[in-house]
Design an enzyme around this catalytic site. Structure first.
Site, short mmCIF file in Angstrom:
data_model
loop_
_atom_site.label_atom_id
_atom_site.label_comp_id
_atom_site.label_asym_id
_atom_site.label_seq_id
_atom_site.Cartn_x
_atom_site.Cartn_y
_atom_site.Cartn_z
N ARG A 16 3.09 -8.89 -1.96
CA ARG A 16 3.28 -7.20 -1.49
C ARG A 16 4.66 -7.01 -1.30
O ARG A 16 5.36 -6.01 -1.41
CB ARG A 16 2.21 -6.94 -0.92
CG ARG A 16 2.11 -5.24 -0.78
CD ARG A 16 0.93 -4.67 0.14
NE ARG A 16 1.26 -5.07 1.51
CZ ARG A 16 0.66 -4.16 2.54
NH1 ARG A 16 -0.21 -3.50 2.33
NH2 ARG A 16 1.00 -4.35 3.78
N HIS A 47 -10.66 -3.85 -9.14
CA HIS A 47 -10.74 -5.18 -8.66
C HIS A 47 -12.31 -5.61 -8.07
O HIS A 47 -12.89 -6.10 -8.84
CB HIS A 47 -9.75 -5.62 -7.57
CG HIS A 47 -8.56 -5.34 -8.04
ND1 HIS A 47 -8.08 -6.23 -9.21
CD2 HIS A 47 -7.59 -4.84 -7.55
CE1 HIS A 47 -6.58 -5.83 -9.27
NE2 HIS A 47 -6.23 -4.83 -8.27
N ASP A 88 -2.67 -4.34 -14.79
CA ASP A 88 -2.16 -4.30 -13.69
C ASP A 88 -0.70 -4.74 -13.36
O ASP A 88 -0.13 -3.70 -13.72
CB ASP A 88 -3.03 -5.50 -12.76
CG ASP A 88 -2.97 -5.24 -11.18
OD1 ASP A 88 -1.99 -4.21 -10.61
OD2 ASP A 88 -3.61 -5.53 -10.39
#
Length: 456
Positions: A84, A272, A323
């Site tokens: 991330r 998810h 995604d």
């Protein structure tokens, strides 16, 4: 002008596989009639096996340009959270022109893989320093423009992102392009709704990023300001740390909190939903919400394995998305979904649903139905009243020699992949013809230019 007639030697309809199918498509791109066992006289003959094109319910287009650039080990243990931080660094470099170029290339790749609709979960709202653009919806509007270039259907899902952690924590520096309050976010939503109104291929919804990034009160306020039928997509229970943090803050797990705070229904898509207890799995399945699964990305990020066997046994609805777009392939994501269950349970054909049933067929039809519901788009079936969004498998390909029906579908999903997709129609438009998109050279040139700029 008249309606268009197209004839297929074989097609997957709501009645199952049928031979000699002639489809009449109106000027609005909607299917008017489907005639089975037809001669095809007076219709354009399309060689190959026709199946409904797949909705892609979860896309972060801005992440496509970092493909292959996050596969080098760091100094410590790599995880979703280290990935991330790397993603934030890439995301802060994209200009509106860059995002449009990257998204257009991505959307062409989706079409060529057999997708016809994309759900763009778009949270890159502001300038790199966090200052809004003159039009606060600028970056989402660029995704609409990219979809227009490619000719793909789009459900634009601007992301509500306000906080850096559970309980309204202050955002971190890397999130500065994402942040909005309720009023600022609703202004973005309204701007996009105006652009989508009356448009054949566009729908608008919202995507509260996660229960980390919004509070229940903030989300409830925003939901009260949008139409009752607008779709809502939210990341939930993707990572073990997310579950642990939610428990530490509230005493509840993320899916528990979502089910307690909101009346989930078919307008909700839980992206998810990887880490659920048996009770949460049953609760989400029975709520009517869709589980938006991204198996290839979830594998790439080390998220974990979705409890698909028990979720489907409880009657849950699923959809698929690519995604972060490590790969772009409905076949590959459906394959990964099935294989993850096999690896966990040491079995085969885990999701077939019963003896003698095709695993690929069950997964394909489940993802079609859940995807259409999630996107609020009239797609997912070759039947009157649906939009003519069709993928055509190449029956002349060596891998499909002597195969038809479920055997051909299973071969596509478990072996052939994107190479077997020959043609794609969106709203009756022949957007991919013999594996070629009419604008792919120009779009690819713009994409390459953007990558070169971003590499400097």
């Amino acid at each position: 002008m008249q309606s268009t007639k197209l004839h297929f030697a074989q097609a997957l309809t709501p009645d199952g596989w049928r031979e000699g199918v002639t489809v009449t498509v109106g000027l609005d791109g909607m299917i008017e009639t489907v005639v089975q066992a037809a001669s095809g006289e007076g219709a354009t003959q399309i060689s190959g096996i026709a199946v409904p094109a797949m909705p892609n319910v979860h896309s972060h287009a801005h992440q496509r340009f970092m493909l292959g650039l996050a596969e080098r080990a760091g100094p410590g243990v790599d995880s979703f959270w280290t990935w991330r931080e790397a993603m934030y660094g890439f995301a802060h470099r994209l200009s509106p022109d860059d995002l449009e170029a990257v998204a257009a290339q991505l959307y062409v790749e989706m079409l060529k893989a057999g997708f016809s609709v994309v759900g763009e979960f778009q949270y890159l709202h502001h300038q790199p320093d966090g200052t809004p653009y003159s039009d606060p919806a600028e970056m989402s509007l660029r995704c609409l423009a990219a979809a227009g270039q490619a000719g793909i259907g789009i459900t634009i899902l601007p992301t509500l992102y306000a906080f850096g952690g559970f309980g309204g924590q202050t955002p971190v520096e890397g999130q500065r392009r994402f942040i909005n309050d309720a009023d600022g976010f609703l202004n973005i939503f309204e701007s996009l709704s105006i652009q989508a109104r009356g448009h054949l291929l566009r729908r608008t919804g919202i995507s509260p990023h996660s229960l980390r990034a919004v509070t229940p009160d903030l989300l409830a306020r925003v939901i009260s300001g949008i139409p009752e039928d607008a779709p809502i997509h939210i990341h939930v229970a993707e990572q073990v740390k997310e579950v642990e943090d939610c428990l530490a803050f509230s005493g509840l797990r993320p899916v528990q909190m979502l089910l307690r705070e909101f009346a989930l229904s078919s307008r909700w898509t839980a992206i998810h939903a990887t880490h659920m207890t048996a009770q949460e799995t049953a609760g989400l399945a029975r709520s009517g919400a869709i589980a938006g699964l991204c198996p290839t990305t979830e594998a790439n990020l080390g998220d974990g394995i979705f409890p698909a066997v028990s979720y489907l046994q409880e009657g849950g609805a699923i959809a698929i998305g690519s995604d972060s777009h490590i790969t772009v392939s409905p076949a590959e994501d459906l394959r990964m979904l099935e294989y993850s269950q096999r690896l966990r349970d040491l079995t085969r054909n885990a999701l077939a649903g019963g003896p003698g049933q095709s695993t690929g067929r069950r997964l394909f039809e489940a993802a079609l139905g859940g995807g259409a519901q999630s996107m609020r788009q009239p797609v997912g079936a070759i039947a009157p009243g649906y939009r003519f969004d069709i993928a055509v498998l190449d029956s002349g390909h060596a891998l499909l020699a002597g195969r038809e029906g479920d055997a051909a579908l299973d071969t596509w999903i478990f072996s052939g992949g994107n190479a077997l997709v020959k043609d794609v129609f969106v709203a009756g438009g022949h957007v991919v013809k013999d594996r070629h998109h009419a604008h792919e050279e120009t779009i690819a040139r713009n994409f390459r230019s953007a990558l070169r700029r971003l590499a400097t």
